[in-house]
Design an enzyme around this catalytic site. Structure first.
Site, mmCIF file in Angstrom:
data_model
loop_
_atom_site.group_PDB
_atom_site.id
_atom_site.type_symbol
_atom_site.label_atom_id
_atom_site.label_comp_id
_atom_site.label_asym_id
_atom_site.label_seq_id
_atom_site.Cartn_x
_atom_site.Cartn_y
_atom_site.Cartn_z
ATOM 1 N N GLY A 11 0.803 -1.222 0.000
ATOM 2 C CA GLY A 11 0.000 0.000 0.000
ATOM 3 C C GLY A 11 0.834 1.268 0.000
ATOM 4 C CG ASP A 53 -7.590 -11.607 3.697
ATOM 5 O OD1 ASP A 53 -7.740 -10.722 4.569
ATOM 6 O OD2 ASP A 53 -8.457 -11.889 2.858
ATOM 7 C CE1 TYR A 142 -9.674 4.935 6.981
ATOM 8 C CE2 TYR A 142 -9.940 7.207 7.676
ATOM 9 C CZ TYR A 142 -9.124 6.149 7.354
ATOM 10 O OH TYR A 142 -7.758 6.305 7.394
ATOM 11 C CB ILE A 172 0.252 9.983 4.004
ATOM 12 C CG1 ILE A 172 -0.139 9.685 5.474
ATOM 13 C CG2 ILE A 172 1.735 9.761 3.769
ATOM 14 C CD1 ILE A 172 0.584 10.497 6.505
HETATM 15 N N1 SER Z 1 -5.937 9.625 4.087
HETATM 16 C C1 SER Z 1 -7.078 9.027 4.727
HETATM 17 C C2 SER Z 1 -8.277 9.124 3.878
HETATM 18 O O1 SER Z 1 -8.415 10.125 3.214
HETATM 19 C C3 SER Z 1 -7.339 9.688 6.030
HETATM 20 O O2 SER Z 1 -6.752 9.004 7.041
HETATM 21 O O3 SER Z 1 -9.085 8.265 3.916
#
Ligand code: SER
Length: 316
Positions: A11, A53, A142, A172
């Site tokens: 990732g 997984d 989320y 990030i």
């Molecule tokens: N970068 C992530 C997102 O946008 C936030 O933690 O889902």
């Protein structure tokens, strides 16, 4: 020497963190794990790789046993926009996956790093100078999984003594592997499009402020936290960390210092705009500074210089 396992190693963060950990702790001591995304040749050729997984606890345990792992960097997760589109998948990966990792860590005595996020906050959280300890009532799947994850990690430390630690990452920004379906992805895409086409169509509105961080600081934060003296850690699993609070216009203006003809247009995605509007504008990261010496190196200016230089070569 520590034996380390990285889930989600193909990732956005995993692909770079794995390489840094191999540099620091030795190639053979860092086992990269991934589910289906093919890792880069660099990653495959520099050390062990296993298909894992994290929603299958048995396979996790087998790899921990095989390599005598003592630290797990658990990066496998579903990001915010994908989580809104596929809430059941997000629950399964972000909650059941984390639960499996914590169970394995408990059984085999591993330390665990788990990223939380600015997504662990919601519309009723103070948006400016968001405190370390404050209201957390996110209204996204989320966010629900991130708050639950923070609590679960705290619980495993308190109840079972598992050495759990974590950060609330902001968006990030990186130039190696693209993020997969987050709300802050625009801040990565904008640099790629600036190099490729000198223009970008942004899916968040001008004036949408969010915390961001350049990848080298994100990696350093994870490693520094895992190396920190545990007796100084009060918060452990959910440290606010940030390097800058920016909106799309600020990034565009910084890019124009290097590419004056860069143009920005807007085509707002209501789903991601609503998610961004529910997140803080800027977090207070003084607890991280105090408890383990967090400090960033890249502000918007330095990051933009580096991003454009690296991508300029890469996308030639
Ligand atoms: N970068 C992530 C997102 O946008 C936030 O933690 O889902």
């Amino acid at each position: 020497m520590k034996k380390i396992m990285v889930t989600g190693s193909a990732g956005q963060i995993g692909s770079e963190l794995t390489m840094l950990l191999r540099e620091l702790y030795g190639n053979t001591n860092v086992v990269a794990c991934g589910r289906k995304t093919k890792p880069s040749e660099k990653l495959l050729n520099s050390g062990p790789f296993e298909i894992v997984d994290c929603t299958e606890g048995g396979k996790l345990a087998a790899v921990v046993k095989k390599y005598r792992v003592d630290v797990i960097y658990h990066l496998a997760a579903i990001l915010s926009a994908v989580a809104e589109a596929k809430p059941a998948l997000a629950w399964n990966v972000n909650i059941n996956g984390l639960y499996n990792v914590l169970e394995v860590a408990r059984e085999y005595n591993c330390a665990v790093f788990t990223p939380s996020s600015i997504g662990a906050f919601g519309p009723s959280t103070p948006a400016d100078h968001t405190p370390q300890d404050t209201i957390q009532r996110p209204n996204t799947m989320y966010g629900v999984t991130k708050v639950a994850g923070e609590l679960l990690c705290d619980y495993y430390f308190k109840r079972f003594g598992v050495d759990t630690r974590g950060l609330r990452y902001p968006g990030i920004i990186s130039n190696e592997t693209l993020p997969g379906g987050g709300t802050t992805d625009y801040a990565v895409d904008i640099y790629y499009e600036a190099i490729r086409n000198k223009k970008y169509t942004c899916f968040l509105k001008a004036g949408t402020f969010l915390d961001m961080m350049y990848m080298p600081d994100a990696l350093k934060a994870a490693v520094d936290l895992m190396e920190a003296d545990p007796s100084r850690l009060v918060h452990r699993n959910a440290f606010n960390v940030t390097s800058m609070s920016v909106d799309p216009e600020m990034i565009a203006a910084e890019i124009r210092k290097h590419i004056p003809e860069f143009k920005m247009e807007y085509d707002i995605d209501p789903v991601r705009q609503a998610i961004a509007d529910s997140w803080p504008n800027n977090m207070d990261d003084s607890a991280a500074r105090k408890e383990w010496g967090w400090a960033f190196e890249y502000d918007l200016t330095r990051m933009t210089e580096d991003m454009l230089q690296v991508l300029g070569k890469k996308l030639k």
